[in-house]
Design an enzyme around this catalytic site. Structure first.
Site, PDB file in Angstrom:
ATOM      1  N   GLY A 142       5.177 -37.411  25.929  1.00  0.00           N
ATOM      2  CA  GLY A 142       5.962 -36.194  25.738  1.00  0.00           C
ATOM      3  C   GLY A 142       5.159 -34.913  25.908  1.00  0.00           C
ATOM      4  N   SER A 143       3.963 -34.887  25.365  1.00  0.00           N
ATOM      5  CA  SER A 143       3.161 -33.659  25.447  1.00  0.00           C
ATOM      6  C   SER A 143       2.837 -33.315  26.894  1.00  0.00           C
ATOM      7  CB  SER A 143       1.867 -33.800  24.645  1.00  0.00           C
ATOM      8  OG  SER A 143       2.166 -33.894  23.269  1.00  0.00           O
ATOM      9  N   ASN A 184      12.037 -32.670  15.761  1.00  0.00           N
ATOM     10  CA  ASN A 184      11.287 -33.830  15.281  1.00  0.00           C
ATOM     11  C   ASN A 184      11.161 -33.881  13.761  1.00  0.00           C
ATOM     12  OD1 ASN A 184       9.726 -31.493  16.097  1.00  0.00           O
ATOM     13  ND2 ASN A 184       7.934 -32.583  15.370  1.00  0.00           N
ATOM     14  N   GLN A 196      12.799 -36.610  20.928  1.00  0.00           N
ATOM     15  CA  GLN A 196      13.440 -37.243  19.773  1.00  0.00           C
ATOM     16  C   GLN A 196      14.865 -37.719  20.093  1.00  0.00           C
ATOM     17  OE1 GLN A 196      12.123 -37.959  16.773  1.00  0.00           O
ATOM     18  NE2 GLN A 196      10.140 -37.024  17.207  1.00  0.00           N
ATOM     19  N   SER A 230       9.558 -39.594  25.747  1.00  0.00           N
ATOM     20  CA  SER A 230       8.370 -40.345  25.380  1.00  0.00           C
ATOM     21  C   SER A 230       8.766 -41.748  24.939  1.00  0.00           C
ATOM     22  CB  SER A 230       7.665 -39.615  24.240  1.00  0.00           C
ATOM     23  OG  SER A 230       6.644 -40.427  23.728  1.00  0.00           O
ATOM     24  N   HIS A 278       7.217 -44.236  23.203  1.00  0.00           N
ATOM     25  CA  HIS A 278       6.948 -44.827  21.875  1.00  0.00           C
ATOM     26  C   HIS A 278       7.891 -44.318  20.789  1.00  0.00           C
ATOM     27  CE1 HIS A 278       4.639 -41.609  19.638  1.00  0.00           C
ATOM     28  NE2 HIS A 278       4.624 -41.108  20.851  1.00  0.00           N
ATOM     29  N   THR A 295      -3.392 -44.068  39.430  1.00  0.00           N
ATOM     30  CA  THR A 295      -2.725 -45.367  39.458  1.00  0.00           C
ATOM     31  C   THR A 295      -1.780 -45.500  38.270  1.00  0.00           C
ATOM     32  OG1 THR A 295      -4.564 -46.342  40.644  1.00  0.00           O
ATOM     33  CG2 THR A 295      -3.129 -47.876  39.461  1.00  0.00           C
ATOM     34  N   CYS A 313       1.547 -34.014  12.945  1.00  0.00           N
ATOM     35  CA  CYS A 313       0.578 -33.136  13.601  1.00  0.00           C
ATOM     36  C   CYS A 313       0.117 -32.026  12.662  1.00  0.00           C
ATOM     37  CB  CYS A 313       1.172 -32.503  14.848  1.00  0.00           C
ATOM     38  SG  CYS A 313       2.093 -33.652  15.844  1.00  0.00           S
TER      39      CYS A 313
END
Lengths: 395, 144
Positions: free
Chosen positions: A73-74, A154, A182, A202, A204, A240, A327
């Site tokens: 995401g970042s 988030n 999110q 994202s 995960h 790659t 964070c």
């Protein structure tokens, strides 16, 4: 430890068994480089192509090649914002509109651009954690290059009216990006219906692997290269491909979308039950609008206590939760999101976020409701701040 | 960020916690905006701190440092208690994460604030004995 409840799914989720099974062959037998001509390269090339097509279909992008794989995401947010800023600057447009409670991947990128001559307007998110479309309308200028507003927050889980906001930006011929980290996998996301130009996600966050995500770039938008090098990701993001990660992302998203109706009905029930019960606690509050909210998000404040102590006590009872975003845990300031919705510092310090996913059950909610009130009582009983709140009330 | 076992022990089983009736000195440091308030109560007999207790609003480290500070001054003479440093509190807890060092400073200052209050109640100017209560040096909130 008798019981374990993972209630921090907004931070990250457990890799799903289905995603793991899908990934396995690409960690072992299918190791070819997709850029190679021979057949083991073709196998992995096919896997990446299939994953891209599948994800495009699940998010209703118009073409598979509008999906670009990145590290998460970042990275997607950085690319979208810096790229759109560069496109704008070519036409002398150096103004960007966002909101006060974006993820740091957006806010810190905007701070960086501000140092490089861009002007940033951050829209208010009000007490309910929602951006007002008319305020976006008023903030747009002739030199606005980009509007970037997160789909779902988030920390407090509030869902923005993205379709409406994107339409307003487009009336002014301004690009629209949404950080949907999110939202994707959690609620229905239909890119063509939303009408956004750029969208970050994202893996995960929806039970896919860590270290992989994507950026949707609408056909016709020529975003500058992110990584210079080989021809991967149509030459825009060289390197790659993370093949197992990409395959796992597609499988996890497919599973999340399949389970969505059943899961969200269950999570909404859990969420509302927890909020309703915990609101019975003296001087507690729900942060953010209750209706326009992610199904699995609970965010509350309890006056007179501090969030970290609360988390440590919960952890001792086997409940993993969060206070503010992970964070911000290294800093002493309360979360910028809670301050943005107007909470005073001392109230924001006492926040708790519970975020649920596919893995959670109603028993988890009952367990949390059983152990949390005594912990709150205990922390308050030793808090001089609580003593002050109570005594000033009696006067 | 991980806490030592000692910190977790003092957090989960804080020593000397609670209000004290008829305390000879009460000191309070910190502020709600920073997210830490420590309140210390002492009983003094013949220049000896015979009893001490605390109440704390704050993180795990704030509670653990309060608890440890009370343990370190209990039964000590006032001159001994005045020697208490934040470093000693930290060492007794087997260390603190860098962002939590200010909690140990607060604990040291809370003890001094209680002693300062004790002297004031005796009609003695505390400053030459206890010094200035500086509170948390790392909290520099800009005035709004």
């Amino acid at each position: 430890m008798s019981k374990f409840v993972y209630a921090d799914n907004a931070a990250t989720t457990k890799l799903s068994a289905r995603a793991f099974e899908a990934m396995k062959p690409y960690l072992t037998e299918y190791y070819g480089n997709p850029s190679s001509l021979y057949h083991i390269g073709a196998q992995t090339r096919q896997a990446v192509d299939n994953a891209r097509a599948e994800i495009a279909a699940l998010l209703n992008a118009s073409k598979p090649n509008e999906i670009f794989f990145v590290s998460g995401g970042s990275e997607a947010d950085n690319w979208a914002i810096k790229g759109a800023a560069e496109i704008g600057a070519r036409k002398g447009k150096k103004h960007i509109i966002s909101s006060k409670f974006e993820h740091h991947a957006v806010l810190h990128t905007l701070e960086y651009l501000e140092k490089h001559g861009y002007e940033i307007t951050l829209l208010d998110v009000h007490e309910d954690g929602l951006v007002r479309p008319e305020e976006l309308e008023n903030a747009l200028r002739d030199d606005t290059a980009l509007v970037t507003i997160m789909y779902a927050n988030n920390e407090i889980g509030t869902i923005q009216p993205i379709k409406e906001l994107a339409a307003i930006a487009h009336q002014h011929k301004v690009l629209f990006h949404t950080d949907a980290v999110q939202a994707v996998g959690s609620i229905p996301v239909d890119i063509q219906d939303l009408g956004v130009d750029l969208l970050s996600f994202s893996s995960h966050k929806f039970h896919g692997p860590k270290g992989v995500g994507g950026l949707y770039i609408r056909k016709g938008i020529r975003l500058p290269n992110l990584i210079h090098g080989g021809a991967q990701e149509r030459g825009l993001r060289a390197g790659t491909e993370n093949i197992p990660g990409i395959v796992g992302t597609a499988e996890a998203l497919k599973e999340s979308v399949e389970n969505m109706p059943e899961r969200n009905a269950r999570l909404e029930k859990i969420r509302d039950k927890i909020m309703d019960q915990l609101l019975k606690i003296d001087r507690s509050r729900v942060n953010g609008d209750r209706t326009h909210r992610l199904p699995g998000n609970v965010n509350m404040c309890f006056h007179g206590l501090e969030g970290e102590s609360l988390l440590l006590m919960l952890d001792l009872k086997g409940v993993e939760a969060s206070s503010g975003s992970a964070c911000t845990s290294g800093s002493l300031d309360p979360s910028h999101v809670l301050l943005a919705i107007g909470l005073p510092h001392e109230v924001a310090h006492g926040s708790l976020r519970l975020s649920f996913s596919d893995e959670n059950t109603e028993e988890d909610a009952d367990y949390i409701l059983e152990i949390l009130p005594p912990i709150i009582d205990r922390l308050r009983s030793m808090s001089p701040l609580w003593e002050k709140i109570i005594s000033s009330d009696k006067k | 960020m991980a806490y030592s076992e000692k910190v977790m022990d003092h957090f989960t089983n804080p020593r000397n916690v609670g209000e004290m009736e008829n305390a000879d000195g009460i000191g309070e440091v910190g502020n709600p905006k920073c997210g830490d308030i420590m309140k210390m109560y002492i009983k003094v007999d013949n220049d000896v701190i015979t009893d001490v207790s605390f109440k704390t609003f704050g993180c795990g480290a704030a509670i653990a440092t309060s608890s440890m500070a009370t343990e370190l001054v209990k039964g000590k003479t006032i001159p001994e208690a005045l020697q208490l440093t934040n470093k000693a509190v930290m060492e007794a807890l087997d260390g603190l994460p860098p962002v939590k060092v200010h909690c140990s400073v607060l604990a040291e200052q809370a003890i001094k604030a209680a002693l300062s209050d004790y002297y004031q109640k005796q009609g003695i100017d505390p400053e030459p004995i206890v010094g200035k209560i500086s509170e948390c040096e790392e909290c520099h909130f800009e005035e709004e």
